[in-house]
Scaffold this motif. Structure first.
Motif: not given
Length: 332
Positions: A132-156
């Motif tokens: 619930n810290t906006p700047k951390y949430m923003l970067e976490a949402a971006k990080a989930l886009a690196w599908e080649n490494l972590w798998g794209w978790d669109e729902e999260a």
């Protein structure tokens, strides 16, 4: 002890806080450190970091940032040490994630994936530690886009975007534009661009992100205009200086390519050069862009002046050779 430190200590004691003396920060010093860093004034930054007044965490964060900026041999060691020493600190992981991305930008292709991996790990960890810290949430949402490494978790990622809507509208809109780009939802992306340009034309963070999204959609002339508008704004936070500089350079670059108005591109790059006071290789690149644009606008005197200033600053031999060729061509 500064007045700021005394004031903070008094406030904390009144609140019955358990914060220790080691965690108290001289806010003026910290502000100066951040300003020097985001202005690329690393000499001043190094001097300020020798001044007592930062907490151990802040001291280590900005020492690591300086090492990465200077591409020191110890930069990776300092980043690993930072997150080991402060393993439960969301800010330590957030800053480490940001800095690992900078390391990636300066590395060879063969090493980039490993650095992206570290960037993703630390951004996700920061959000876990301080949800619930906006700047951390923003970067976490971006990080989930690196599908080649972590798998794209669109729902999260979408869940974080939705949650941001109730916490911070600015971060929500940036995250929504990121999400639209990552899911290739051009319809929503274009709607967000229109909303930003209509309702938030004075917001540098949002305008610059909208311009980047326009580039993604190959809307180069509108993007040039949006970058120009962003460049004409004044950064309200020193952390936005890199985005502001990018906006100014993009406006000039796109206009040089024939998208948008060259006069706007020239105004943008000239504003950047007037405001930027650190005469380094980044400054040289802006001077070269101004010179090329001046040539395209049939302003040989300005072009010559820009190239000569660049030649006086740069230490790069290949760049010196390029500038001498451009000056020779102007003399014909």
């Amino acid at each position: 002890m500064s007045k700021n430190q005394i004031s903070i200590l008094f406030t904390l004691s009144c609140l019955g806080s358990q914060v220790t003396m080691a965690e108290v920060v001289d806010t003026d010093l910290l502000s100066g450190v951040k300003t020097a860093y985001f202005q690329r004034d690393y000499q001043t930054l190094a001097h300020l970091l020798k001044t007592p007044g930062l907490s151990p965490l802040q001291q280590d964060i900005w020492q690591a940032a300086l090492a990465v900026a200077r591409q020191d041999d110890i930069q990776q060691e300092q980043l690993h040490t930072l997150t080991k020493r402060y393993s439960d600190s969301a800010e330590a992981h957030y800053q480490a994630g940001r800095l690992w991305y900078e390391v990636k930008e300066n590395s060879s292709f063969i090493n980039k994936l490993g650095y992206i991996d570290l960037h993703v790990q630390h951004m996700l960890r920061a959000n876990e530690l301080a949800p619930n810290t906006p700047k951390y949430m923003l970067e976490a949402a971006k990080a989930l886009a690196w599908e080649n490494l972590w798998g794209w978790d669109e729902e999260a990622a979408q869940q974080l975007v939705v949650q941001l809507a109730t916490l911070d509208q600015q971060y929500h809109l940036v995250a929504a534009m990121d999400f639209a780009q990552n899911t290739q939802d051009s319809r929503t992306g274009k709607q967000l661009i229109t909303q930003v340009k209509t309702e938030f034309a004075d917001n540098l963070r949002l305008m610059e992100r909208a311009a980047q999204l326009q580039l993604t959609y190959d809307q180069k002339a509108p993007a040039q205009q949006s970058f120009y508008q962003s460049c004409m704004l004044t950064p309200y936070d020193v952390t936005l200086l890199p985005k502001w500089r990018d906006a100014c350079q993009w406006s000039a670059h796109l206009s040089l390519q024939g998208y948008g108005e060259k006069a706007q591109g020239m105004a943008a790059i000239s504003r950047l050069l007037n405001e930027d006071k650190v005469y380094d290789e980044d400054y040289v690149q802006s001077l070269l862009l101004q010179g090329e644009l001046a040539e395209a606008m049939a302003q040989p005197a300005l072009a010559r002046q820009s190239y000569q200033r660049a030649l006086a600053i740069t230490k790069d031999k290949a760049c010196q050779k390029q500038i001498r060729r451009a000056l020779k061509a102007l003399s014909r």
